[in-house]
Design a protein around this motif. Structure first.
Motif, mmCIF file in Angstrom:
data_model
loop_
_atom_site.group_PDB
_atom_site.id
_atom_site.type_symbol
_atom_site.label_atom_id
_atom_site.label_comp_id
_atom_site.label_asym_id
_atom_site.label_seq_id
_atom_site.Cartn_x
_atom_site.Cartn_y
_atom_site.Cartn_z
ATOM 1 N N SER A 1 -8.571 -21.685 -49.316
ATOM 2 C CA SER A 1 -8.688 -22.258 -47.971
ATOM 3 C C SER A 1 -9.912 -23.166 -47.956
ATOM 4 O O SER A 1 -10.993 -22.767 -48.415
ATOM 5 C CB SER A 1 -8.825 -21.164 -46.917
ATOM 6 O OG SER A 1 -8.831 -21.722 -45.619
ATOM 7 N N TYR B 1 -0.851 -21.469 -49.986
ATOM 8 C CA TYR B 1 -0.195 -20.169 -50.111
ATOM 9 C C TYR B 1 0.650 -20.112 -51.384
ATOM 10 O O TYR B 1 1.263 -21.111 -51.799
ATOM 11 C CB TYR B 1 0.722 -19.904 -48.910
ATOM 12 C CG TYR B 1 -0.001 -19.746 -47.598
ATOM 13 C CD1 TYR B 1 -0.392 -18.487 -47.147
ATOM 14 C CD2 TYR B 1 -0.299 -20.846 -46.806
ATOM 15 C CE1 TYR B 1 -1.056 -18.327 -45.929
ATOM 16 C CE2 TYR B 1 -0.968 -20.711 -45.595
ATOM 17 C CZ TYR B 1 -1.336 -19.448 -45.164
ATOM 18 O OH TYR B 1 -2.000 -19.292 -43.965
ATOM 19 N N VAL C 1 -2.727 -15.939 -49.801
ATOM 20 C CA VAL C 1 -3.590 -17.113 -49.701
ATOM 21 C C VAL C 1 -4.252 -17.355 -51.047
ATOM 22 O O VAL C 1 -4.948 -16.481 -51.579
ATOM 23 C CB VAL C 1 -4.653 -16.923 -48.605
ATOM 24 C CG1 VAL C 1 -5.626 -18.103 -48.606
ATOM 25 C CG2 VAL C 1 -3.988 -16.782 -47.237
ATOM 26 N N THR D 1 -5.067 -24.588 -45.925
ATOM 27 C CA THR D 1 -4.810 -23.353 -46.660
ATOM 28 C C THR D 1 -3.616 -23.494 -47.596
ATOM 29 O O THR D 1 -2.563 -24.032 -47.220
ATOM 30 C CB THR D 1 -4.550 -22.187 -45.694
ATOM 31 O OG1 THR D 1 -5.623 -22.123 -44.749
ATOM 32 C CG2 THR D 1 -4.442 -20.874 -46.437
ATOM 33 N N THR E 1 -8.599 -25.772 -40.744
ATOM 34 C CA THR E 1 -8.450 -25.091 -42.041
ATOM 35 C C THR E 1 -7.356 -25.802 -42.839
ATOM 36 O O THR E 1 -6.411 -26.370 -42.281
ATOM 37 C CB THR E 1 -8.045 -23.614 -41.889
ATOM 38 O OG1 THR E 1 -6.801 -23.531 -41.194
ATOM 39 C CG2 THR E 1 -9.109 -22.830 -41.160
#
Length: 322
Positions: A314, A305, A311, A303, A301
């Motif tokens: 992703s 932030y 989040v 991701t 993954t």
């Protein structure tokens, strides 16, 4: 002799021993002598000794007050400019250190004219012919130290400046990439835009610049889309370390991030994760980060932030094909 003359004579007589016994004694003695002379010239009536002495002492106190007031003003000036004066004094032995001290101080109007006065903060001029270099990531791969760099070249106002800038960029890159072709005026005529900064992404390994690099454009400060938090989370970037085999099985992604991205985390399919925090480059609203691939792993993954830990996105676009 007038009252003022009498007290003045006593005051002047005591100046040389200010603060000592002679200061008060000289005044009283002069006053007594003056009163004796005045008594001989008065025709009849009682001599107003008490009033004369009182008047003389009032004048003396007034002179003392004025003198102490001047001293107080001088002390206030020294205290008010104390930090700046200290900086100037230290600067006699430290050179440029005086500027640092003075610039960090608040100098009052009472400070002497010779004291260095803190200059008002100024905004750095964007020089299109001088790049702003920033390291946006670093790490170790196969026992070698790598660093990811950005060289921000500010937007130019004219095509003539853009062509001159292109020549400077070529000279900067050509050292590591001898076969790099020069940018032509035709290239500038087709691709130049006054609202775009240019960002050269490159790697160093053990301090040596590598052959693999790339150039991207990004909105200049204050232009449309410069501070946008919509659209692509990672609007541009490159995976470097392949062309010369510099990074082996651990190429490095150097990529831009939207202003609302606070952290990027990559998890790997064989376990573990790698984090990166976007770095500000000059005054550009676009920030950049760098992550090296974990040897023998694929990204599970990828991701993004926000500052609040939420989040934002992703994906698995980076590192999947390598």
């Amino acid at each position: 002799m007038s009252n003022e003359d009498m007290v003045g004579a006593g005051y002047e007589g005591g100046v040389g021993v200010e603060g000592g016994a002679g200061y008060e004694g000289g005044v009283e003695a002069a006053a007594a002598r003056g009163l004796g002379e005045l008594a001989g010239s008065v025709e009849g009536g009682a001599i107003p000794y008490d009033r004369l002495v009182a008047g003389g002492r009032r004048r003396l106190r007034r002179r003392r007050l004025l003198t102490s007031g001047a001293v107080a003003v001088l002390v206030a000036a020294v205290v008010g400019g104390g930090t700046a004066l200290g900086g100037l004094e230290r600067g006699l032995g430290r050179g440029a250190g005086a500027v640092e001290v003075a610039a960090a101080s608040s100098v009052t109007a009472a400070a002497p004219a010779s004291a260095p006065v803190a200059a008002a903060p100024t905004v750095a001029v964007r020089d299109p012919f001088t790049p702003i270099r920033t390291m946006v990531g670093h790490g170790t791969a196969a026992g070698r130290q790598w660093q990811a760099w950005t060289a921000l070249w500010p937007a130019t106002a004219t095509k003539e400046d853009a062509f001159r800038q292109a020549q400077l960029i070529w000279e900067d890159r050509h050292t590591a990439i001898p076969q790099l072709p020069k940018t032509t005026q035709t290239d500038i005529d087709r691709g130049w835009h006054p609202d775009l900064d240019l960002v050269n992404l490159y790697l160093t390994v053990d301090g040596k610049r590598q052959v693999d690099d790339t150039v991207h454009d990004t909105p200049a400060p204050g232009t449309p889309g410069a501070d946008s938090t919509t659209g692509s989370i990672s609007p541009s970037g490159s995976m470097l370390g392949f062309k010369g085999g510099e990074m082996g099985t651990a190429p490095v992604v150097i990529a831009a991030a939207r202003p609302d991205v606070a952290k990027i985390v990559v998890t790997w399919d064989n376990g573990g994760s790698t984090e990166a925090v976007p770095v500000t480059v000059g005054d550009s609203p676009t920030r950049w980060y760098a992550i090296a691939k974990k040897p023998g792993a694929q990204a599970d993954t990828y991701t993004y932030y926000g500052a609040d830990g939420a989040v934002l996105s992703s994906e698995v676009s980076w590192f999947r094909s390598s």
